[in-house]
Design a protein around this motif. Structure first.
Motif, PDB file in Angstrom:
ATOM      1  N   SER A  51       0.834  -1.198   0.000  1.00 56.89           N
ATOM      2  CA  SER A  51       0.000   0.000   0.000  1.00 56.89           C
ATOM      3  C   SER A  51       0.877   1.259   0.000  1.00 56.89           C
ATOM      4  O   SER A  51       0.626   2.208  -0.747  1.00 56.89           O
ATOM      5  N   LEU A  52       1.916   1.245   0.837  1.00 56.90           N
ATOM      6  CA  LEU A  52       2.800   2.416   0.910  1.00 56.90           C
ATOM      7  C   LEU A  52       3.523   2.608  -0.429  1.00 56.90           C
ATOM      8  O   LEU A  52       3.633   3.732  -0.939  1.00 56.90           O
ATOM      9  N   GLY A  53       4.008   1.500  -1.024  1.00 57.82           N
ATOM     10  CA  GLY A  53       4.693   1.587  -2.315  1.00 57.82           C
ATOM     11  C   GLY A  53       3.787   2.160  -3.399  1.00 57.82           C
ATOM     12  O   GLY A  53       4.199   3.029  -4.181  1.00 57.82           O
ATOM     13  N   ASN A  54       2.534   1.712  -3.438  1.00 53.36           N
ATOM     14  CA  ASN A  54       1.588   2.227  -4.440  1.00 53.36           C
ATOM     15  C   ASN A  54       1.340   3.722  -4.252  1.00 53.36           C
ATOM     16  O   ASN A  54       1.253   4.478  -5.221  1.00 53.36           O
ATOM     17  N   ALA A  55       1.231   4.134  -2.987  1.00 50.24           N
ATOM     18  CA  ALA A  55       0.986   5.563  -2.711  1.00 50.24           C
ATOM     19  C   ALA A  55       2.161   6.398  -3.221  1.00 50.24           C
ATOM     20  O   ALA A  55       1.979   7.480  -3.793  1.00 50.24           O
ATOM     21  N   TRP A  56       3.378   5.892  -3.034  1.00 43.74           N
ATOM     22  CA  TRP A  56       4.550   6.642  -3.506  1.00 43.74           C
ATOM     23  C   TRP A  56       4.600   6.707  -5.031  1.00 43.74           C
ATOM     24  O   TRP A  56       4.949   7.724  -5.609  1.00 43.74           O
ATOM     25  N   LEU A  57       4.281   5.584  -5.682  1.00 47.41           N
ATOM     26  CA  LEU A  57       4.292   5.587  -7.149  1.00 47.41           C
ATOM     27  C   LEU A  57       3.262   6.572  -7.682  1.00 47.41           C
ATOM     28  O   LEU A  57       3.528   7.324  -8.624  1.00 47.41           O
ATOM     29  N   GLN A  58       2.091   6.581  -7.032  1.00 48.79           N
ATOM     30  CA  GLN A  58       1.053   7.523  -7.464  1.00 48.79           C
ATOM     31  C   GLN A  58       1.487   8.974  -7.229  1.00 48.79           C
ATOM     32  O   GLN A  58       1.050   9.879  -7.920  1.00 48.79           O
ATOM     33  N   ALA A  59       2.351   9.178  -6.251  1.00 45.31           N
ATOM     34  CA  ALA A  59       2.842  10.534  -5.968  1.00 45.31           C
ATOM     35  C   ALA A  59       4.007  10.905  -6.886  1.00 45.31           C
ATOM     36  O   ALA A  59       4.593  11.984  -6.748  1.00 45.31           O
ATOM     37  N   GLY A  60       4.361   9.999  -7.826  1.00 44.29           N
ATOM     38  CA  GLY A  60       5.393  10.329  -8.819  1.00 44.29           C
ATOM     39  C   GLY A  60       6.778   9.807  -8.511  1.00 44.29           C
ATOM     40  O   GLY A  60       7.740  10.139  -9.213  1.00 44.29           O
ATOM     41  N   LYS A  61       6.927   8.991  -7.444  1.00 46.02           N
ATOM     42  CA  LYS A  61       8.258   8.441  -7.150  1.00 46.02           C
ATOM     43  C   LYS A  61       8.612   7.354  -8.154  1.00 46.02           C
ATOM     44  O   LYS A  61       7.734   6.672  -8.689  1.00 46.02           O
ATOM     45  N   GLN A  62       9.912   7.166  -8.387  1.00 48.90           N
ATOM     46  CA  GLN A  62      10.380   6.157  -9.331  1.00 48.90           C
ATOM     47  C   GLN A  62      10.637   4.828  -8.600  1.00 48.90           C
ATOM     48  O   GLN A  62      10.998   4.830  -7.410  1.00 48.90           O
ATOM     49  N   PRO A  63      10.476   3.683  -9.311  1.00 45.30           N
ATOM     50  CA  PRO A  63      10.719   2.385  -8.658  1.00 45.30           C
ATOM     51  C   PRO A  63      12.096   2.293  -7.996  1.00 45.30           C
ATOM     52  O   PRO A  63      12.229   1.724  -6.905  1.00 45.30           O
ATOM     53  N   GLY A  64      13.112   2.871  -8.649  1.00 50.34           N
ATOM     54  CA  GLY A  64      14.462   2.812  -8.068  1.00 50.34           C
ATOM     55  C   GLY A  64      14.539   3.495  -6.711  1.00 50.34           C
ATOM     56  O   GLY A  64      15.248   3.036  -5.805  1.00 50.34           O
ATOM     57  N   GLU A  65      13.776   4.590  -6.535  1.00 50.95           N
ATOM     58  CA  GLU A  65      13.755   5.283  -5.242  1.00 50.95           C
ATOM     59  C   GLU A  65      13.137   4.384  -4.178  1.00 50.95           C
ATOM     60  O   GLU A  65      13.613   4.328  -3.042  1.00 50.95           O
ATOM     61  N   LEU A  66      12.069   3.687  -4.566  1.00 47.00           N
ATOM     62  CA  LEU A  66      11.406   2.795  -3.599  1.00 47.00           C
ATOM     63  C   LEU A  66      12.328   1.668  -3.196  1.00 47.00           C
ATOM     64  O   LEU A  66      12.415   1.284  -2.028  1.00 47.00           O
ATOM     65  N   ARG A  67      13.056   1.116  -4.194  1.00 45.10           N
ATOM     66  CA  ARG A  67      13.964   0.015  -3.881  1.00 45.10           C
ATOM     67  C   ARG A  67      15.020   0.480  -2.871  1.00 45.10           C
ATOM     68  O   ARG A  67      15.306  -0.207  -1.892  1.00 45.10           O
ATOM     69  N   ARG A  68      15.553   1.679  -3.103  1.00 45.95           N
ATOM     70  CA  ARG A  68      16.620   2.151  -2.218  1.00 45.95           C
ATOM     71  C   ARG A  68      16.120   2.442  -0.799  1.00 45.95           C
ATOM     72  O   ARG A  68      16.834   2.212   0.165  1.00 45.95           O
ATOM     73  N   VAL A  69      14.884   2.957  -0.654  1.00 48.20           N
ATOM     74  CA  VAL A  69      14.438   3.231   0.722  1.00 48.20           C
ATOM     75  C   VAL A  69      14.143   1.946   1.486  1.00 48.20           C
ATOM     76  O   VAL A  69      14.396   1.867   2.689  1.00 48.20           O
TER      77      VAL A  69
END
Ligand code: SF4
Ligand code: SF4
Ligand code: SF4
Length: 263
Positions: A221-239
């Motif tokens: 759920s948190l990952g989807n919210a970030w993607l919808q906010a314009g974050k890139q997959p690579g940013e999610l992987r790193r956090v």
């Protein structure tokens, strides 16, 4: 007057930066009271005096990264009546577990002038992957007030009162404006175990998950919210692949957004 026998405390280090052991030494106002209630029998970070086993309580910092560690932790377990792991290294393998999904020999050849001197395992693993542990205290580093609560509970034979909710709860308790809602900053607070007092959002930055995943963390759920906010997959992987990269569900959540690389 009969002098009461104090329980013997040992503090052990495996692969770590020593920061969690320092949390014990940071208990400046409480250290004398602690020393009055427990015999600090083995704590090489603090004293050259090394009392022999067995120990009533062992605090173990660091992860298992060498063949020698694999054997040593078995000895520590045998010598300890109660064993508590402290910090992200001991509870999840730490930042050094980033190598678990890569070729460790490649790292060794890049980092060391004489790779042939290095004797290491391909992975960095938590203490609980090797021996039974009685309790885990999370954080990078651990919170000294939580450590004092654990020591107090041990001495009084009660269960420690350690929070199991997320950092968001602490954030709201102190009245901090949500950096994710107000500024669109990524924050791992909704999926991270409380205990630090929500320090990072109070300093106007997102939580980067150093206390590790909370029990019911909904990383999807948190990952989807970030993607919808314009974050890139690579940013999610790193956090997600950070201090607790090997702890589920952070490990799986990070891998979902690509493989670790140097980008
Ligand atoms: S958890 Fe963090 S502070 Fe504690 S020993 Fe590991 S790197 Fe250091
Ligand atoms: S800033 Fe982070 S920890 Fe605080 S409420 Fe927002 S998401 Fe939760
Ligand atoms: S807010 Fe998050 S990253 Fe910051 S200290 Fe707390 S758990 Fe660690």
């Amino acid at each position: 007057m009969v002098k009461h026998k104090r329980p013997k405390l040992a503090v052990w280090k495996f692969a770590s930066c020593d920061g969690c052991q320092l949390s014990l030494l940071d208990c400046e106002d409480e250290l004398l009271a602690i020393a009055g209630e427990v015999e600090i029998a083995y704590f090489p970070e603090a004293s050259r005096a090394m009392g022999p086993p067995p120990y009533d309580l062992s605090l173990v910092e660091g992860s298992i990264t060498t063949p020698e560690d694999v054997e040593r932790i078995q000895e520590v377990r045998k010598q300890s009546k109660t064993l508590i792991t402290i910090g992200a290294c001991a509870t999840a393998g730490g930042i050094q577990a980033l190598r678990n999904s890569r070729d460790v020999n490649e790292f060794i050849s890049i980092v060391y002038a004489r790779p042939d001197y290095i004797d290491t395992l391909a992975t960095s693993t938590a203490i609980a992957d090797h021996v039974p542990v009685d309790m885990q205290l999370h954080g990078c580093p651990i919170n000294k007030h939580q450590l004092l609560e654990v020591l107090n509970a041990f001495l009084n034979g009660r269960r420690p009162n350690i929070a199991s909710h997320s950092v968001c709860v602490e954030c709201k308790q102190r009245g901090t404006v949500c950096v994710m809602v107000a500024h669109g900053q990524p924050c791992l607070g909704p999926v991270t175990l409380a205990g630090c007092g929500a320090i990072c959002p109070a300093c106007d930055r997102g939580c980067y998950g150093c206390f590790g995943p909370q029990d019911t963390a909904n990383t999807d759920s948190l990952g989807n919210a970030w993607l919808q906010a314009g974050k890139q997959p690579g940013e999610l992987r790193r956090v997600f692949h950070n201090f607790n990269a090997a702890a589920e569900p952070f490990a799986g959540a990070g891998s979902k957004y690509g493989q670790d690389d140097n980008s």
